[in-house]
Structures are given as structure tokens and as C-alpha cells.
Design a protein around this motif. Structure first.
Motif, PDB file in Angstrom:
ATOM      1  N   UNK A 129     -11.648  -6.516  10.964  1.00 47.48           N
ATOM      2  CA  UNK A 129     -12.740  -5.907  11.152  1.00 47.48           C
ATOM      3  C   UNK A 129     -12.290  -5.994  12.726  1.00 47.48           C
ATOM      4  N   UNK A 130     -11.867  -7.126  13.122  1.00 47.80           N
ATOM      5  CA  UNK A 130     -11.558  -7.080  14.669  1.00 47.80           C
ATOM      6  C   UNK A 130      -9.918  -5.966  15.170  1.00 47.80           C
ATOM      7  N   UNK A 131      -9.426  -6.471  14.503  1.00 52.25           N
ATOM      8  CA  UNK A 131      -8.087  -5.088  14.216  1.00 52.25           C
ATOM      9  C   UNK A 131      -7.922  -4.110  14.120  1.00 52.25           C
ATOM     10  N   UNK A 160     -25.440  -7.334  14.053  1.00 54.03           N
ATOM     11  CA  UNK A 160     -25.865  -7.324  13.757  1.00 54.03           C
ATOM     12  C   UNK A 160     -26.617  -9.436  14.106  1.00 54.03           C
ATOM     13  N   UNK A 161     -25.564  -9.594  14.291  1.00 55.51           N
ATOM     14  CA  UNK A 161     -25.687 -11.038  14.282  1.00 55.51           C
ATOM     15  C   UNK A 161     -25.295 -11.444  15.927  1.00 55.51           C
ATOM     16  N   UNK A 162     -24.046 -10.285  15.966  1.00 52.88           N
ATOM     17  CA  UNK A 162     -24.029 -10.671  17.382  1.00 52.88           C
ATOM     18  C   UNK A 162     -22.349 -11.336  17.837  1.00 52.88           C
ATOM     19  N   UNK A 163     -21.804 -11.118  16.869  1.00 55.48           N
ATOM     20  CA  UNK A 163     -20.787 -12.497  16.631  1.00 55.48           C
ATOM     21  C   UNK A 163     -19.857 -11.289  17.147  1.00 55.48           C
ATOM     22  N   UNK A 164     -18.921 -11.950  17.559  1.00 59.50           N
ATOM     23  CA  UNK A 164     -17.843 -11.475  19.058  1.00 59.50           C
ATOM     24  C   UNK A 164     -16.610 -11.899  19.137  1.00 59.50           C
ATOM     25  N   UNK A 165     -15.492 -11.644  18.819  1.00 67.09           N
ATOM     26  CA  UNK A 165     -14.038 -12.155  19.206  1.00 67.09           C
ATOM     27  C   UNK A 165     -13.229 -11.588  20.188  1.00 67.09           C
ATOM     28  N   UNK A 166     -12.220 -13.415  20.243  1.00 69.39           N
ATOM     29  CA  UNK A 166     -12.320 -13.258  21.881  1.00 69.39           C
ATOM     30  C   UNK A 166     -10.749 -12.986  21.772  1.00 69.39           C
TER      31      UNK A 166
END
Length: 469
Positions: free
Chosen positions: A170-172, A54-60
Motif C-alpha cells: 500500500x505504501x508503494x 482507521x488505525x492511523x498507521x503511517x510509514x516514514x
């Protein structure tokens, strides 16, 4: 709150990809070669994982696999949190702040396979890289740090410990769906500085997540290790004052004033305490607080740069200006294309630290000690280490904090060895190992890479540090 988080995780699991799509995603994330990279015998992957739709958060992330037996070696997640100011500040007393890149620090000047040359044009090999021992996963977290981003600008001003830990989990989960070969693999978390919060907080999230799923751990967490990490704001700050005084960096008068007026029991300090800290700051001088016996980066004339660089690289094998090389390299368009980074054309340059995130951090737990108590009881392998020339998160504060855990001593204090020299000192407790690294600063692998590698090997093997050479 825990129930809400569990529902979120279940929704994440329901959206994970199939085996065919995971292979496709791996192929899309594979790095064929980085610009200026020497030939290597291991695979690399990098890309984005969305942690909040919803917020468009993405981890690199950037994964550097091991050149040998990568299919059986453990997976190690590295997290950074260090904020290294370019000018002297009171940070050596008031503790670290979050918001810095694991790729800029951990991967590029500490444990990664490559180093960046002075012009940012080429890479050369790090002979003490940690990917000889494990597959290393670097994560830029939270959103807004490094190449990680958010489509909601207000997110940069309300990051904090809880959301960071939740989104790292959540990333993992989603990353392991993309890389199913790492599911059930032995998994470790290592970090330094403000990752003294990130690492145990994420470990706790994983521990609770695994318990909720009947201890059949897709994320097979075996343990974690924290270096020069924030543990407890009271003891970290008190220990920093003790360290500065015991290393003749502040006067007796100022030290006594700090002890008299600064309780370090709350985030805010009194006016008298602020004055005491101000005098400490004045006395501290323009020394590199993260490594008090190392020179600072000085950008002057070409001749001075040449002499400065030759002295540091040849005599000390240390270059304090490496951070500027990273900012050149990772802002190159060809590097970003090779790493599948900045796909959304972020409207700002890649930087080592995001000061908006740093200055607007919301929730920050006062002490990590309750989490350490919980996770030592859970049987995780936990090591804490300190480079002994760091004045910002010094060994004195860490020892004060650890003493409050009241853990029984299993193996009394002794010197450990690396490359026929004393590498530091260690004491093994029931449930936790503490070690110092002699001659290392805040970023232990920078100044003492061989000793750091010895530390890693012992940690992964579950063995005590070597008693002899």
C-alpha cells in the motif's frame, strides 16, 4: 483473503492524488538540507505515507536520488529487519527478529550517502554510497519502527509478516502516486536480516498485484536481493550451530549436544535443547556475533575511546559505535524538522529498534523457500548474498536452505573479484545467483563497502560477478 486484499488495493488506487497534488506533495517532502550536511548534487525527499486510515498507521520514508541521470536510473527500495542486542544472547542460534530502522542502519551506516560523526553534530559523505547507481528509497516498516507510527497503541503488539507485507505494498502504490515519475521505472527491492522475510513477501505481493492488473506494472518489479537474510528457520538455526562449531566458538561436546537434542523444526525447543543452547551461549562469549572478527563498541574512558576509535577507523575503517551516533542525530529537533519527521510529537524517542514490536511479533513464516520457488519460476532476477563472518544468519545456513530449492547449476562455483582482490565466491543457478562477500559480516556494506558496491553493480546490470581484476 486474496479477494479482500484486492478490494483494499482498489480503494487505495481510487484515493490516489492528481498530478497537481503530487507535485505539491513532493515540494512539501523535499529536504532542503540536513543539519551538518555537506554540499551535495542530488535531491532528497522524506515524509509520511498513511497505510491505514482507521488505525492511523503511517510509514516514514527517505528518498536519496542519484546525483547523475536520476530520471533514468532505477528505483531501489531498501528494507532492514536486524535486531542487534547490546549483550550476548542466543540469537546466533535462534534467528533474527524484526523491528529495526532502515534509516538508522541502511541509510546511516551501510549504503546511504551520509555518515554521522561521533558527536552526532555533523554528516560526512560515504564514498561508497549506492545512490551513484540507483535512486534509493529507505522505508521504516512496520508502523512503530523509527519515525513510522500508529495512533492505535495496540498495533505495536500485533504486527506480523502478513500485515507488514500488505502495508508495504500500500505504501508503494500511494508513494508512486505522489512520485509518478517513478511509475513504470525499473524497480528493485534489497534488504538484509529479517528483511529476508520482508523482501520476498513484498515481491510476491507486487507480483500478484501486477498480475491482477494484466501485467501493466506501475510498480515495475525486476528483481530483488537479500543479504544474510532469514530464509528457513530450520536451516538457519542448524547452520548457525554448524558455523559456531566450525569457527571454534563452541566445543565439540556442545555441538554434538545441539545436534542430538535440537531438531529446529518448530519455534519452541525442548528443555534438553535449551540446555545445549545455554552452554553454547556461555562458550560463545562476548564476541560480536554479527561480525565475529570485529571488535564490539566499548564506552570507557576518554583515552580508551580515543585509542579505540583511532584503531578502528584508521586501520579497519570500521567503527562499531555508529549506532549510538544515529540515536543522537535523529533525536535532534532540527534534524526532525528538516526531515519532516515526528510531526505528531510521538511520545518516545527515535530508536534504532522498537523492542515492543520485536517482542510481540505475531505471524512469522517458518520458511521463505516456497516464495523463492514461486518467484524464480516467475522470472524475477533474484540474488542472495552472505557476508562470511556473520554468525547470526551465517553462510552455512543460507547454503543449506538454498540447496533445498534443487535449482540446476548454470555457472559452477568460482571466486569473484573487486579492487584486485577476491571479493568472495559465487554460484549461478537457473533463476537465482548466490554470492559470498569475503570479510563481511551481517551488514555487508559496513565492513566491505567496495565489494558491496561491486555486487550491486553486477546485480543491476544482470551480469555475473567479475571473474578477474
Amino acid at each position: 483473503m486474496a479477494r479482500i486484499h484486492l478490494i483494499i488495493i482498489l480503494l487505495v488506487i481510487s484515493s490516489t492524488s492528481s498530478s497537481s497534488s503530487s507535485l505539491r506533495e513532493q515540494e512539501e517532502d523535499m529536504i532542503k538540507a540536513l543539519p551538518g550536511q555537506p554540499q551535495v548534487g542530488f535531491s532528497q525527499f522524506s515524509g509520511y505515507v498513511t497505510v491505514n486510515e482507521s488505525h492511523g498507521r503511517s510509514l516514514f520514508y527517505w528518498l536519496t536520488e542519484s546525483p547523475s541521470s536520476s530520471h533514468t536510473k532505477p528505483l531501489l527500495l531498501w528494507l532492514n529487519g536486524v535486531f542487534k542486542p547490546t549483550k550476548p544472547t542466543l540469537s546466533f542460534i535462534l534467528c533474527n527478529r524484526p523491528g529495526c530502522s532502515s534509516i538508522g542502519y541502511g541509510a546511516s551506516e551501510e549504503i546511504g550517502p551520509f555518515r554521522i560523526n561521533k558527536t552526532g553534530s555533523n554528516l560526512y559523505l560515504n564514498k561508497f554510497t549506492w545512490n551513484t547507481e540507483a535512486n534509493i528509497l529507505f522505508l521504516e516498516s512496520p508502523a512503530g519502527v523509527g519515525f513510522s507510527y500508529t495512533n492505535t497503541s495496540s498495533d505495536l503488539k500485533d504486527s506480523g509478516d502478513e500485515r507488514t507485507a500488505q502495508e508495504n505494498l500500500i505504501f508503494l502504490i500511494k508513494w508512486m502516486s505522489r512520485f509518478p515519475q517513478y511509475q513504470y521505472r525499473d524497480f528493485y527491492i534489497v534488504g538484509e536480516s529479517y528483511a529476508g522475510h520482508y523482501v520476498p513477501q513484498l515481491a510476491k505481493k507486487i507480483h500478484l498485484y501486477n498480475k491482477a492488473f494484466n501485467n501493466t506494472p506501475i510498480i515495475n518489479l525486476k528483481g530483488f536481493m537479500v543479504g544474510n537474510g532469514d530464509m528457513d528457520k530450520h536451516y538457519d538455526r542448524l547452520g548457525a550451530a554448524m558455523y559456531a562449531w566450525s569457527h571454534a566458538m563452541i566445543s565439540d561436546k556442545t555441538y554434538k549436544s545441539i545436534l542430538k537434542h535440537c531438531s529446529f523444526t518448530a519455534d519452541k525447543t525442548s528443555d534438553k535443547c535449551n540446555w545445549a543452547l545455554y552452554f553454547a551461549y556461555r562458550e560463545f562469549g562476548k564476541v560480536n556475533g554479527y561480525s565475529i572478527y570485529s571488535p564490539s563498541c566499548v564506552h570507557q574512558t576518554n583515552q580508551t575511546k580515543f585509542l579505540h576509535g583511532r584503531l578502528l577507523v584508521e586501520e579497519y575503517e570500521y567503527d562499531p559505535c555508529t549506532e549510538s551516533y544515529a540515536e543522537i542525530y535523529y533525536n535532534r529537533p532540527d534534524v526532525q524538522r528538516a526531515m519532516h519527521a515526528n510531526l505528531t510529537s510521538i511520545p518516545y524517542k527515535w530508536t534504532l529498534c522498537n523492542m515492543v514490536v520485536n517482542n510481540n511479533w505475531k505471524d512469522s513464516e517458518f520458511s521463505m523457500l516456497p516464495i523463492y520457488k514461486e518467484l524464480t519460476a516467475a522470472g524475477l532476477r533474484i540474488w542472495v548474498f552472505s557476508g562470511d563472518t556473520d554468525a547470526v544468519v551465517p553462510v552455512t545456513g543460507t547454503r543449506l536452505a538454498l540447496s533445498k530449492l534443487n535449482l540446476p547449476v548454470k555457472t559452477p562455483w568460482y571466486p569473484w573479484y573487486s579492487e584486485k582482490q577476491v571479493g568472495g565466491w559465487t554460484e549461478v543457478y537457473e533463476g537465482l545467483t548466490f554470492a559470498t562477500i569475503r570479510g563481511a559480516g551481517h551488514e555487508v556494506p559496513v565492513l566491505q563497502p567496495e565489494r558491496a558496491l561491486t555486487l550491486l553493480r553486477s546485480f543491476l546490470a544482470g551480469k555475473e560477478l567479475p571473474r578477474s581484476y
